[in-house]
Design a protein around this motif. Structure first.
Motif, mmCIF file in Angstrom:
data_model
loop_
_atom_site.group_PDB
_atom_site.id
_atom_site.type_symbol
_atom_site.label_atom_id
_atom_site.label_comp_id
_atom_site.label_asym_id
_atom_site.label_seq_id
_atom_site.Cartn_x
_atom_site.Cartn_y
_atom_site.Cartn_z
ATOM 1 N N LEU A 57 2.797 -28.539 -1.312
ATOM 2 C CA LEU A 57 1.951 -29.740 -1.338
ATOM 3 C C LEU A 57 1.636 -30.078 -2.798
ATOM 4 N N LEU A 58 1.594 -31.374 -3.113
ATOM 5 C CA LEU A 58 1.149 -31.804 -4.436
ATOM 6 C C LEU A 58 -0.279 -32.293 -4.280
ATOM 7 N N VAL A 59 -1.207 -31.486 -4.738
ATOM 8 C CA VAL A 59 -2.615 -31.737 -4.446
ATOM 9 C C VAL A 59 -3.304 -32.385 -5.642
ATOM 10 N N ALA A 60 -3.975 -33.496 -5.393
ATOM 11 C CA ALA A 60 -4.628 -34.258 -6.460
ATOM 12 C C ALA A 60 -5.981 -33.659 -6.820
ATOM 13 N N ASN A 61 -6.344 -33.827 -8.086
ATOM 14 C CA ASN A 61 -7.651 -33.384 -8.573
ATOM 15 C C ASN A 61 -8.271 -34.534 -9.377
ATOM 16 N N ASP A 62 -9.411 -35.054 -8.869
ATOM 17 C CA ASP A 62 -10.050 -36.201 -9.522
ATOM 18 C C ASP A 62 -10.605 -35.854 -10.903
ATOM 19 N N ALA A 63 -10.988 -34.575 -11.102
ATOM 20 C CA ALA A 63 -11.678 -34.203 -12.344
ATOM 21 C C ALA A 63 -10.784 -34.418 -13.555
ATOM 22 N N ASP A 64 -9.480 -34.096 -13.425
ATOM 23 C CA ASP A 64 -8.594 -34.238 -14.576
ATOM 24 C C ASP A 64 -7.382 -35.117 -14.268
ATOM 25 N N HIS B 115 -12.502 -51.482 -15.378
ATOM 26 C CA HIS B 115 -12.891 -51.068 -14.025
ATOM 27 C C HIS B 115 -14.023 -50.053 -14.110
ATOM 28 N N ALA B 116 -14.665 -49.808 -12.963
ATOM 29 C CA ALA B 116 -15.684 -48.763 -12.873
ATOM 30 C C ALA B 116 -15.550 -48.120 -11.499
ATOM 31 N N THR B 117 -15.779 -46.811 -11.436
ATOM 32 C CA THR B 117 -15.605 -46.120 -10.153
ATOM 33 C C THR B 117 -16.613 -44.997 -10.002
ATOM 34 N N GLU B 118 -16.786 -44.568 -8.753
ATOM 35 C CA GLU B 118 -17.683 -43.446 -8.480
ATOM 36 C C GLU B 118 -16.880 -42.138 -8.424
ATOM 37 N N SER B 119 -15.538 -42.248 -8.415
ATOM 38 C CA SER B 119 -14.669 -41.066 -8.274
ATOM 39 C C SER B 119 -14.284 -40.500 -9.630
ATOM 40 N N GLY B 120 -14.105 -39.178 -9.662
ATOM 41 C CA GLY B 120 -13.671 -38.523 -10.883
ATOM 42 C C GLY B 120 -14.785 -38.457 -11.905
ATOM 43 N N SER B 121 -14.406 -38.241 -13.161
ATOM 44 C CA SER B 121 -15.436 -38.152 -14.194
ATOM 45 C C SER B 121 -14.889 -38.651 -15.528
ATOM 46 N N GLY B 122 -15.787 -39.154 -16.355
ATOM 47 C CA GLY B 122 -15.413 -39.614 -17.697
ATOM 48 C C GLY B 122 -14.671 -40.930 -17.669
ATOM 49 N N ILE B 123 -13.709 -41.055 -18.569
ATOM 50 C CA ILE B 123 -12.994 -42.323 -18.724
ATOM 51 C C ILE B 123 -11.545 -42.144 -18.282
ATOM 52 N N HIS B 124 -11.091 -43.027 -17.420
ATOM 53 C CA HIS B 124 -9.694 -43.001 -16.965
ATOM 54 C C HIS B 124 -8.928 -44.113 -17.679
ATOM 55 N N LEU B 125 -7.897 -43.719 -18.410
ATOM 56 C CA LEU B 125 -7.064 -44.719 -19.095
ATOM 57 C C LEU B 125 -5.720 -44.818 -18.378
ATOM 58 N N PHE B 126 -5.270 -46.025 -18.163
ATOM 59 C CA PHE B 126 -3.985 -46.236 -17.486
ATOM 60 C C PHE B 126 -3.135 -47.233 -18.251
ATOM 61 N N THR B 127 -1.861 -46.884 -18.406
ATOM 62 C CA THR B 127 -0.906 -47.890 -18.867
ATOM 63 C C THR B 127 0.055 -48.155 -17.714
ATOM 64 N N SER B 128 0.825 -49.217 -17.846
ATOM 65 C CA SER B 128 1.745 -49.600 -16.783
ATOM 66 C C SER B 128 2.838 -48.543 -16.589
#
Ligand SMILES: [Zn+2]
Lengths: 208, 233
Positions: A57-64, B115-128
């Motif tokens: 399984l490829l399990v996601a982790n929101d923290a990182d 964007h803003a979200t309640e999931s995860g932590s800190g800053i999420h950066l995305f490129t295409s």
């Protein structure tokens, strides 16, 4: 004054109506009983003795934002469609666990079906051996999925990566929700496009 | 009559396609000739109107948090002498194609979808997640960003370093990005997630004004540095 023969006729008709009501009620009850009994005796799916196999399984982790490989021993059915569904069900069960690193409610029931279809090779329309997986998610799963670029992307990628890890012929994945195409999962992840499983590679994901 | 109308329609279609295709060429000119004079940044506050985005723990909708952050960042960038173009200034629905058109017309050096979200932590950066391609006169609308992906990754790298330097937890990934995939500028999405302590407990929500101010200050400083960095046109 009502004639005597009319009174008799009325009484007979009334009696007939009451008897008919009784008979109909009785028939209805019998039909209902038969239906219930039929449900009990209907041939259920033969208990499959699926052999336990090693699955990845490829399990996601929101923290990182990572996708981590996790090995599991699972009873996997032989039919590839059913196999894919069981694998994704196991993945979504992990996400529904109370301490999940990528929390999404719903669990295994979030995947209604998975259909594997041959992908014709581009040059001649012969079978390339590659397969397209059509993953039909339930409306409840999509409705309860947390909204966000990262969380939605991770769900999509972990589904693609899990399919690729166990069914290497699956090169492309498309998503449906309740059998219909939807613009996005929960406001972000594009569900109109075809995802390439090659894009869903296990990563450390996190910054050093 | 019908043919005339079809001909006019076709002409209109080709004019639009031509305009979209000419945009990269003119950006290249702007970067070489004008980069010292004018440095433009597009701020795209995601969602708006009926598209509320996610709901934050504070009860606020994502669309409001992104607009607040866009306003905050806009004033910091303007104070540093940058030209700022926003895709929305109020709670209105803006079509993704219109957002991309605004960005493409502005010939900006950085296009940021917020964007803003309640999931995860800190800053999420995305490129295409589009594969890089060579800039061409004609770019397909759906994958217009592909000619800028390398610039976008460089921009994301610069912002990532600055955020890490200032102590933020950052994740940097690639994904299919609605609107950003149609942009002909170095473009990326920035998603603000809650600030969390070592135990995973939330210490600041993504719509917390102090938290937003800290992130905006770091991004403004990073963009100022990005402006001065010598780059290939
Ligand atoms: Zn959003």
């Amino acid at each position: 004054m009502i004639p005597r023969h009319q009174k008799i006729l009325f009484s007979v008709l009334l009696a007939a109506a009451l008897i008919m009501t009784g008979v109909l009620w009785h028939l209805r009850q019998r039909a209902h009983q038969r239906l219930l009994a039929g449900e009990d005796s209907a041939p259920t799916k033969a208990p499959e003795v699926a052999p336990t196999e090693q699955a990845t399984l490829l399990v996601a982790n929101d923290a990182d934002g990572s996708l981590l490989v996790q090995a599991r021993s699972l009873p996997l059915p032989g039919d590839p469609n059913a196999r894919a569904r069981v694998l994704l069900g196991e993945l979504l069960d992990l996400y529904a666990a109370p301490d999940a690193a990528h929390p999404v409610t719903g669990g295994a029931s979030g995947v209604a079906q998975v259909f594997l279809l041959p992908v014709p090779s581009s040059k001649d329309s012969q079978n390339s051996g590659d397969e397209l997986a059509v993953v039909n998610l339930t409306g409840n799963f999509a409705a309860s999925h947390p909204s966000g670029l990262e969380t939605e992307t991770l769900t999509v990628l972990s589904i693609c990566g899990t399919l690729r890890a166990n069914l290497p012929h699956v090169t492309k994945v498309r998503f449906l929700v309740d059998g219909q195409q939807r613009p996005n999962l929960a406001g972000h992840a594009d569900l109109t496009r075809t995802y390439l499983t090659a894009d869903a590679v296990p990563t450390g994901g996190a910054n050093p | 009559m019908r043919w005339t109308r079809a001909f006019i329609g076709l002409n209109f279609f080709y004019s639009i396609a031509l305009l979209a295709a000419l945009a990269p060429a003119s950006i290249a000119v702007a970067q070489t000739a004008n980069s010292a004079a004018r440095f433009a940044v597009v701020l795209d506050a995601a969602h708006g109107g009926d598209d509320t985005g996610g709901r934050l723990a504070s009860g606020q909708m994502e669309k409001a948090a992104t607009l607040a952050f866009s306003v905050r960042l806009r004033s910091l960038l303007a104070a540093r002498g940058m030209a700022v173009i926003t895709t929305r200034e109020s709670d209105t629905a803006v079509d993704p194609a219109i957002r991309a058109q605004i960005a493409n017309r502005s010939k900006a050096e950085a296009c940021l979808s917020l964007h803003a979200t309640e999931s995860g932590s800190g800053i999420h950066l995305f490129t295409s997640s589009l594969q890089p391609s060579q800039p061409a006169r004609f770019l397909p609308w759906k994958t217009a960003q592909s000619a800028y992906v390398e610039h976008s990754i460089a921009l994301a790298g610069a912002l990532n370093s600055a955020l890490l330097h200032d102590g933020f937890n950052v994740t940097l990934s690639r994904t299919a990005l609605i609107a950003v995939d149609n942009m002909t500028c170095p473009a990326m999405a920035i998603e603000i997630a809650p600030l969390r302590g070592p135990d995973g407990k939330v210490t600041a929500e993504p719509d917390d004004s102090d938290y937003q101010a800290r992130v905006a200050t770091t991004l403004a400083a990073a963009l100022l540095e990005w402006r001065l960095e010598p780059r290939q046109p």
